[in-house]
Design a protein around this motif. Structure first.
Motif, short mmCIF file in Angstrom:
data_model
loop_
_atom_site.label_atom_id
_atom_site.label_comp_id
_atom_site.label_asym_id
_atom_site.label_seq_id
_atom_site.Cartn_x
_atom_site.Cartn_y
_atom_site.Cartn_z
N ASP A 252 0.84 -1.20 0.00
CA ASP A 252 0.00 0.00 0.00
C ASP A 252 0.88 1.25 0.00
O ASP A 252 1.84 1.35 0.77
N ARG A 253 0.51 2.22 -0.84
CA ARG A 253 1.32 3.43 -0.97
C ARG A 253 1.24 4.33 0.26
O ARG A 253 2.05 5.25 0.41
N SER A 254 0.27 4.11 1.12
CA SER A 254 0.14 4.91 2.33
C SER A 254 1.09 4.47 3.43
O SER A 254 1.20 5.13 4.44
N LEU A 255 1.76 3.32 3.22
CA LEU A 255 2.67 2.78 4.22
C LEU A 255 4.12 3.05 3.82
O LEU A 255 4.46 3.05 2.63
N THR A 256 4.96 3.26 4.81
CA THR A 256 6.39 3.44 4.57
C THR A 256 7.12 2.11 4.75
O THR A 256 6.50 1.09 5.06
N ASP A 257 8.40 2.13 4.59
CA ASP A 257 9.19 0.90 4.67
C ASP A 257 9.16 0.27 6.06
O ASP A 257 9.36 -0.94 6.20
N ASP A 258 8.93 1.07 7.10
CA ASP A 258 8.92 0.53 8.45
C ASP A 258 7.54 0.04 8.88
O ASP A 258 7.32 -0.28 10.06
N GLY A 259 6.59 -0.02 7.94
CA GLY A 259 5.26 -0.54 8.25
C GLY A 259 4.31 0.44 8.88
O GLY A 259 3.18 0.09 9.23
N MET A 260 4.71 1.71 9.03
CA MET A 260 3.86 2.76 9.58
C MET A 260 3.25 3.58 8.43
O MET A 260 3.73 3.53 7.29
#
Length: 524
Positions: A319-327
């Motif tokens: 999902d594009r709303s999430l960053t690499d750290d899962g947040m």
């Protein structure tokens, strides 16, 4: 004297909420949001204390009742939230915004709405000036390089949203200018705002302006016999010319903005309604996942401000709303209404939508021949402001944020107070004490929380020392970022006994946060 003091508070608050910003770039979002929230809460608290003696008897209509229902449901939702710190912060913005609305409505009902609209227009121009200053080379620690030119808002979209919401009020003020000098100065200011809106490349703001101008044009056409002989038409034509000149100069004049495209403004115009690619596609996916959250918790939602806590559980890993750290990349979804439905429940979201519907219908009523032309034009500005607010808030966070919420609720409250209908309600002493006590408690908590957040950000300062982060965690124990940073600093020095309490606190705030979970596992 009470309404005059309240009016002055709102006027000063509109300017202060634009200029409030901290210089510490380590807190790239909160250094803009937190001081603006402090201004909103402080003004709302002082305004409520000023008008408390007038609360015994009030005129109440459908919009007031629906807004009160929205606040009650928001309060109930916050009690069951996972992250109570985020819930308190989001609830505080809603309660303070409502107090600003009711204060402005009281002032508007007394016939003093114009000074508030003038102050709103000045605030929009000041915001636009800071944005243009950054676009044309001014460098200061109070501006952010990300999403330039955001000026004192830190993001070009935020300053564009603010300008789009305030544009109908500006049109009203300039169309009803009392002096030729005011008309000339207003045209120049209008050109500045138009230039800012073009340079912002904010598609949500552009859509909002198109929608609000269509509503304004239609209502002005219907009411043209009422203002035809009062120079309004000529002034509107000059405003249109000033806007065209400002936009043209912004496009051709070289600036310091680093656009990746050779035709950035044309590309943004083409992408205004594109939902199949880019950020438009990401928004559609985010809305669908967030609505699943709303369906799962339809009554009270997941809690005000808690969208970011729960969204990773409903979104796929790509999902594009999430960053690499899962947040989540942002603490709120790209729509006020998606946030309200998922965080506070379906009834609360529909109640707030009903507030705007009732106010919009009210703007079109009581257009009898006895109403002064200025009042009629203010009602038209109300319809335009509601339209702009609804459109821009459908595609970005607006009413969730202090500055645009302050502006929108002030303008809407002041203009909806004109010829206000509704029934008179007399409150008993017990009702006044209970209601005012609850609201005062929320406002005091909000002021205290925002103030301690400012202290925490200032304590960390440029960021560096472990002692600064430890002190910041004491001032702002509800900050996931600060608690996680303190835990990581201690863990890096193999001081797990000191790291674990902070890591567990961070995990309590965001139970699905991978970074906090890693520190807990490492030290356990």
């Amino acid at each position: 004297m009470q309404p005059r003091i309240a009016q002055l508070l709102l006027q000063l608050g509109l300017l202060a909420v634009v200029l409030a910003v901290l210089p510490y770039k380590l807190f790239e979002l909160d250094r803009y949001f937190v001081p603006k929230e402090l201004v909103l809460h402080a003004v709302a608290l002082l305004a409520l204390l000023t008008l408390l003696p007038r609360l015994r008897q009030n005129r109440v209509d459908a919009a007031d009742a629906l807004l009160a229902l929205f606040l009650v449901l928001s309060l109930a939702s916050s009690l069951f939230a996972t992250n109570h710190w985020l819930a308190q912060r989001a609830l505080g913005v809603s309660v303070s915004s409502a107090i600003v609305f009711w204060t402005a409505r009281t002032i508007g009902a007394a016939g003093s709405y114009r000074p508030l609209l003038v102050a709103a227009s000045v605030a929009v121009v000041v915001a636009a000036v800071t944005s243009l200053a950054q676009a044309y080379g001014l460098e200061t620690v109070y501006f952010s390089l990300n999403r330039a030119p955001g000026g004192t808002f830190g993001n070009r979209n935020f300053v564009a949203h603010f300008s789009a919401i305030g544009l109908p009020a500006m049109i009203y003020v300039l169309a009803t200018a009392r002096r030729p000098s005011g008309e000339l100065l207003g045209s120049f200011a209008f050109a500045i705002v138009a230039a800012t809106l073009v340079l912002s490349r904010s598609r949500a703001a552009w859509l909002a302006i198109i929608a609000s101008l269509l509503v304004l044009a239609l209502l002005l056409l219907v009411s043209r016999r009422r203002w035809a002989g009062q120079q309004v038409g000529g002034r509107l034509a000059r405003l249109a010319l000033a806007a065209l000149l400002g936009a043209s100069v912004a496009i051709v004049l070289p600036n310091d903005l680093n656009w990746r495209s050779d035709s950035p403004y044309l590309d943004s115009a083409r992408g205004m309604v594109d939902y199949r690619s880019g950020s438009g596609r990401g928004r559609v996916a985010q809305y669908a996942n967030s609505l699943e959250m709303a369906v799962a918790q339809p009554v009270l939602g997941v809690g005000p401000g808690n969208w970011a806590v729960h969204y990773p559980s409903y979104a796929p890993r790509n999902d594009r709303s999430l960053t690499d750290d899962g947040m989540t990349a942002n603490p709120w979804p790209s729509s006020d209404w998606i946030a309200y439905l998922s965080e506070r429940g379906l009834i609360a979201g529909l109640s707030l939508l009903g507030v705007f519907a009732a106010l919009f219908v009210g703007a079109l009523r009581r257009w009898h021949d006895a109403i002064p032309t200025d009042d009629l034009l203010a009602k038209i500005a109300l319809a335009g402001t509601i339209t702009a607010t609804l459109v821009v808030s459908a595609f970005d966070a607006v009413l969730l944020l202090a500055a645009p919420a302050f502006l929108a609720w002030t303008v809407i409250g002041a203009t909806s107070g004109i010829g206000r209908a509704g029934r008179w309600v007399v409150l008993s002493r017990a009702q006044r004490l209970t209601g005012a006590g609850l609201v005062l408690l929320v406002l005091l908590a909000s002021v205290a929380r925002s103030a301690t957040q400012v202290v925490a950000i200032t304590t960390v300062g440029a960021g560096g020392t472990r002692a600064g982060w430890n002190a910041a965690a004491a001032w702002d124990p509800g900050s996931y970022r600060i608690n996680l940073r303190v835990a990581e600093l201690h863990a890096a020095r193999r001081r797990c006994a000191a790291a674990l309490p902070y890591a567990r606190k961070a995990l309590d705030l965001f139970p699905d946060a991978p970074a906090a979970r890693r520190v807990v596992r490492r030290c356990s």
